[in-house]
Motif scaffolding. Structure first.
Motif, PDB file in Angstrom:
ATOM      1  N   GLN A 134      -9.138  34.679 -12.368  1.00 41.57           N
ATOM      2  CA  GLN A 134     -10.291  35.348 -11.768  1.00 41.57           C
ATOM      3  C   GLN A 134     -10.987  36.309 -12.735  1.00 41.57           C
ATOM      4  N   ASP A 135     -10.329  36.602 -13.879  1.00 38.22           N
ATOM      5  CA  ASP A 135     -10.832  37.588 -14.836  1.00 38.22           C
ATOM      6  C   ASP A 135     -11.064  38.925 -14.124  1.00 38.22           C
ATOM      7  N   ILE A 136     -10.037  39.367 -13.402  1.00 37.82           N
ATOM      8  CA  ILE A 136     -10.138  40.577 -12.592  1.00 37.82           C
ATOM      9  C   ILE A 136      -8.971  41.510 -12.905  1.00 37.82           C
ATOM     10  N   PHE A 137      -9.281  42.799 -13.052  1.00 37.37           N
ATOM     11  CA  PHE A 137      -8.255  43.827 -13.090  1.00 37.37           C
ATOM     12  C   PHE A 137      -8.034  44.331 -11.667  1.00 37.37           C
ATOM     13  N   PHE A 138      -6.805  44.768 -11.383  1.00 38.73           N
ATOM     14  CA  PHE A 138      -6.529  45.309 -10.057  1.00 38.73           C
ATOM     15  C   PHE A 138      -5.508  46.431 -10.164  1.00 38.73           C
ATOM     16  N   SER A 139      -5.489  47.266  -9.152  1.00 39.55           N
ATOM     17  CA  SER A 139      -4.446  48.266  -9.025  1.00 39.55           C
ATOM     18  C   SER A 139      -4.158  48.473  -7.544  1.00 39.55           C
ATOM     19  N   ILE A 140      -2.879  48.450  -7.189  1.00 37.15           N
ATOM     20  CA  ILE A 140      -2.435  48.632  -5.810  1.00 37.15           C
ATOM     21  C   ILE A 140      -1.741  49.989  -5.711  1.00 37.15           C
ATOM     22  N   TYR A 141      -1.985  50.700  -4.613  1.00 33.71           N
ATOM     23  CA  TYR A 141      -1.475  52.057  -4.448  1.00 33.71           C
ATOM     24  C   TYR A 141      -0.620  52.186  -3.189  1.00 33.71           C
ATOM     25  N   ASN A 142       0.378  53.024  -3.288  1.00 37.16           N
ATOM     26  CA  ASN A 142       1.219  53.371  -2.151  1.00 37.16           C
ATOM     27  C   ASN A 142       0.509  54.518  -1.418  1.00 37.16           C
ATOM     28  N   THR A 143      -0.394  54.163  -0.497  1.00 35.37           N
ATOM     29  CA  THR A 143      -1.326  55.137   0.076  1.00 35.37           C
ATOM     30  C   THR A 143      -0.721  55.942   1.218  1.00 35.37           C
ATOM     31  N   GLY A 144      -0.137  55.282   2.222  1.00 36.06           N
ATOM     32  CA  GLY A 144       0.497  56.021   3.306  1.00 36.06           C
ATOM     33  C   GLY A 144       0.082  55.522   4.679  1.00 36.06           C
ATOM     34  N   PHE A 145       0.533  56.228   5.700  1.00 42.14           N
ATOM     35  CA  PHE A 145       0.255  55.841   7.085  1.00 42.14           C
ATOM     36  C   PHE A 145      -1.140  56.285   7.504  1.00 42.14           C
ATOM     37  N   ASN A 146      -1.774  55.464   8.338  1.00 36.97           N
ATOM     38  CA  ASN A 146      -2.993  55.864   9.025  1.00 36.97           C
ATOM     39  C   ASN A 146      -2.853  55.472  10.489  1.00 36.97           C
ATOM     40  N   SER A 147      -3.917  55.529  11.241  1.00 34.50           N
ATOM     41  CA  SER A 147      -3.849  55.256  12.678  1.00 34.50           C
ATOM     42  C   SER A 147      -3.409  53.826  12.987  1.00 34.50           C
ATOM     43  N   PRO A 168      -2.209  45.867   4.594  1.00 36.40           N
ATOM     44  CA  PRO A 168      -1.624  46.622   5.714  1.00 36.40           C
ATOM     45  C   PRO A 168      -0.099  46.575   5.740  1.00 36.40           C
ATOM     46  N   HIS A 169       0.519  46.955   4.616  1.00 41.31           N
ATOM     47  CA  HIS A 169       1.982  46.889   4.536  1.00 41.31           C
ATOM     48  C   HIS A 169       2.499  47.967   3.590  1.00 41.31           C
ATOM     49  N   TYR A 170       3.758  48.354   3.812  1.00 42.12           N
ATOM     50  CA  TYR A 170       4.486  49.169   2.847  1.00 42.12           C
ATOM     51  C   TYR A 170       5.120  48.220   1.842  1.00 42.12           C
ATOM     52  N   ILE A 171       4.883  48.453   0.559  1.00 41.56           N
ATOM     53  CA  ILE A 171       5.326  47.541  -0.491  1.00 41.56           C
ATOM     54  C   ILE A 171       6.585  48.081  -1.165  1.00 41.56           C
ATOM     55  N   VAL A 172       7.631  47.267  -1.160  1.00 41.69           N
ATOM     56  CA  VAL A 172       8.909  47.632  -1.761  1.00 41.69           C
ATOM     57  C   VAL A 172       8.952  47.235  -3.232  1.00 41.69           C
ATOM     58  N   ALA A 173       8.413  46.058  -3.554  1.00 40.67           N
ATOM     59  CA  ALA A 173       8.380  45.557  -4.928  1.00 40.67           C
ATOM     60  C   ALA A 173       7.168  44.645  -5.070  1.00 40.67           C
ATOM     61  N   SER A 174       6.782  44.396  -6.309  1.00 36.51           N
ATOM     62  CA  SER A 174       5.606  43.560  -6.551  1.00 36.51           C
ATOM     63  C   SER A 174       5.723  42.887  -7.903  1.00 36.51           C
ATOM     64  N   GLY A 175       4.866  41.901  -8.126  1.00 38.73           N
ATOM     65  CA  GLY A 175       4.838  41.203  -9.403  1.00 38.73           C
ATOM     66  C   GLY A 175       3.640  40.282  -9.464  1.00 38.73           C
ATOM     67  N   ALA A 178       0.767  34.199 -11.990  1.00 36.42           N
ATOM     68  CA  ALA A 178      -0.435  33.400 -12.299  1.00 36.42           C
ATOM     69  C   ALA A 178      -1.675  34.044 -11.694  1.00 36.42           C
ATOM     70  N   ASP A 179      -2.253  33.437 -10.651  1.00 41.82           N
ATOM     71  CA  ASP A 179      -3.520  33.916 -10.113  1.00 41.82           C
ATOM     72  C   ASP A 179      -3.352  34.759  -8.853  1.00 41.82           C
ATOM     73  N   ARG A 180      -2.135  35.226  -8.588  1.00 38.78           N
ATOM     74  CA  ARG A 180      -1.902  35.998  -7.377  1.00 38.78           C
ATOM     75  C   ARG A 180      -0.875  37.101  -7.630  1.00 38.78           C
ATOM     76  N   VAL A 181      -0.799  38.017  -6.679  1.00 35.79           N
ATOM     77  CA  VAL A 181       0.176  39.095  -6.740  1.00 35.79           C
ATOM     78  C   VAL A 181       1.189  38.862  -5.636  1.00 35.79           C
ATOM     79  N   ASN A 182       2.465  38.871  -5.991  1.00 40.05           N
ATOM     80  CA  ASN A 182       3.515  38.776  -4.979  1.00 40.05           C
ATOM     81  C   ASN A 182       3.982  40.167  -4.587  1.00 40.05           C
ATOM     82  N   ILE A 183       4.207  40.361  -3.294  1.00 42.16           N
ATOM     83  CA  ILE A 183       4.697  41.646  -2.818  1.00 42.16           C
ATOM     84  C   ILE A 183       5.863  41.430  -1.865  1.00 42.16           C
ATOM     85  N   LEU A 184       6.825  42.336  -1.910  1.00 41.20           N
ATOM     86  CA  LEU A 184       7.905  42.374  -0.925  1.00 41.20           C
ATOM     87  C   LEU A 184       7.610  43.549  -0.019  1.00 41.20           C
ATOM     88  N   THR A 185       7.380  43.277   1.261  1.00 42.67           N
ATOM     89  CA  THR A 185       6.977  44.325   2.197  1.00 42.67           C
ATOM     90  C   THR A 185       8.106  44.632   3.170  1.00 42.67           C
TER      91      THR A 185
END
Length: 393
Positions: A134-147, A168-175, A178-185
């Motif tokens: 995708q030629d895209i940079f990304f950053s994922i953040y541990n933001t917190g709870f909301n309503s 919409p998940h709490y992320i335990v691990a990530s990686g 290829a063209d996607r991000v894997n997350i363990l929620t």
């Protein structure tokens, strides 16, 4: 003859002492503060490695947190780019591009630096990377709870602009796979772990892969990034059995059938478990030539053969500390190399970048980093910690 040898020895010692003193006095001048306008491809071309330091989120209560992108130059000197703070912030390397981040901004370096200010601040990072398809940079953040429950925010884009979204998940691990991000929620109500994949393009899409079987989140922790090859996903999780006993296992999930297998990887008994935690769990494992490699906090490198399932303790980094005390040491895998940012007090430069060959199982290079201890001194009662290391090639 003996007298000549004696005189020669005195001269040699004097030269060594003079050289050491000269080095110590010259270290003061071995780093410089740089601005966004001065960061370009010339700086990157002369950079061997980049280290990310930041204050912790709790030090940003007064909005005076700080982070540093430290450009380690090939001549061993440092160029330091100060930013706002971001605990667990990271660096991403793309196609001749570089992403630096802080709580309010994306800094994209190409021929020059382009800065994007984001209105909503983030305080704790999870995963930063680059998706080549995708030629895209990304950053994922541990933001917190909301309503609506737990939320992990995402920033993504290119030098043409940055978008925001959320997972919409709490992320335990990530990686990155290829063209996607894997997350363990983790689902706090159901008390389960779920492996999912995140597609980042125009929008963000999250798809469930599989609920992790026989995994109890109460006494488990992730120790490594989520890895994958063409057939399987691999997760390294530990189960705490007591204050001094722990079992580290590899969970393998088939990409097609979703069948899960478990392999006992490392067993710790009567051990200070805090000392075994990796220097950086986001950079503690890799896959290279049909082997999964993992380095723990004791400096021990283990491998898991992806074909035979054999487990080997491959080697140990030189003079590895067995203490739980950390001094901003970091690890970074790249192809067949393991890079380790080391701290050894009262050595020539205190900090160095060591290179280890995964194939040879030994150290192949030591690169001194000058004056890093000076950069990390207290400033305005703030202390920074290392959160990422990248080596440029």
């Amino acid at each position: 003859m003996k007298k000549m040898i004696y005189i020669g020895s005195i001269v040699l010692i004097a030269i060594l002492v003079f050289s050491l003193l000269l080095f110590r006095f010259s270290v003061k001048e071995e780093f410089s503060i740089i601005t966004a306008e001065s960061i370009n491809k010339d700086v990157l071309n002369n950079t061997k490695a980049i280290i990310y330091f930041s204050t912790t989120a709790d030090q940003d209560y007064d909005n005076k947190g700080v982070s540093y992108a430290v450009f380690v130059q090939k001549n061993h000197m440092l160029k330091v780019f100060p930013m706002n703070g971001l605990e667990l912030g990271s660096i991403a390397i793309g196609n001749d591009q570089l992403l630096l981040e802080d709580k309010n901004s994306f800094h994209l370096v190409d021929d020059e630096m382009k800065q994007f200010h984001l209105e909503e601040a983030q305080y704790t990072g999870e995963r930063t990377g680059y998706l080549p398809k995708q030629d895209i940079f990304f950053s994922i953040y541990n933001t917190g709870f909301n309503s609506g429950g737990y939320q992990s925010d995402v920033r993504y884009g290119t030098s043409d602009g940055i978008k925001t979204g959320s997972i919409p998940h709490y992320i335990v691990a990530s990686g990155v796979n290829a063209d996607r991000v894997n997350i363990l929620t983790q689902d706090f109500e159901k008390n389960i772990y779920t492996l999912q994949e995140v597609f980042i393009e125009e929008d963000i899409e999250v798809k469930e892969i599989s609920v992790l079987q026989n995994a109890s989140p109460e006494n488990m922790q992730a120790l490594a990034p989520i890895l994958a090859d063409k057939n399987f996903y691999y997760l390294i999780l530990s189960t705490i059995e007591s204050e001094t006993n722990e079992s580290v296992g590899i969970y393998r999930i088939n990409k097609i059938t979703r069948k899960q297998d478990y392999f006992e990887f490392i067993k710790y008994e009567n051990t200070d478990l805090t000392a075994t935690i990796p220097y950086n769990y986001k950079n503690s494992a890799t896959i290279y030539e049909e082997k999964l490699y993992y380095i723990n906090g004791l400096g021990e490198v283990y491998s898991f053969d992806l074909q035979t399932n054999d487990i080997i303790r491959e080697f140990e980094i030189d003079h590895a500390s067995k203490s739980k005390v950390r001094n901003n040491e970091e690890t970074y895998f790249y192809e067949n190399q393991l890079y380790v940012l080391r701290y050894q007090q009262n050595t020539r430069s205190d900090y160095s970048l060591e290179t280890y060959s995964l194939q040879q199982g030994k150290r192949t290079d030591v690169f001194d980093i000058l004056a890093l201890d000076k950069v990390l001194q207290f400033k305005n009662n703030k202390r920074v910690y290392s959160y990422d290391l990248k080596v440029l090639h």
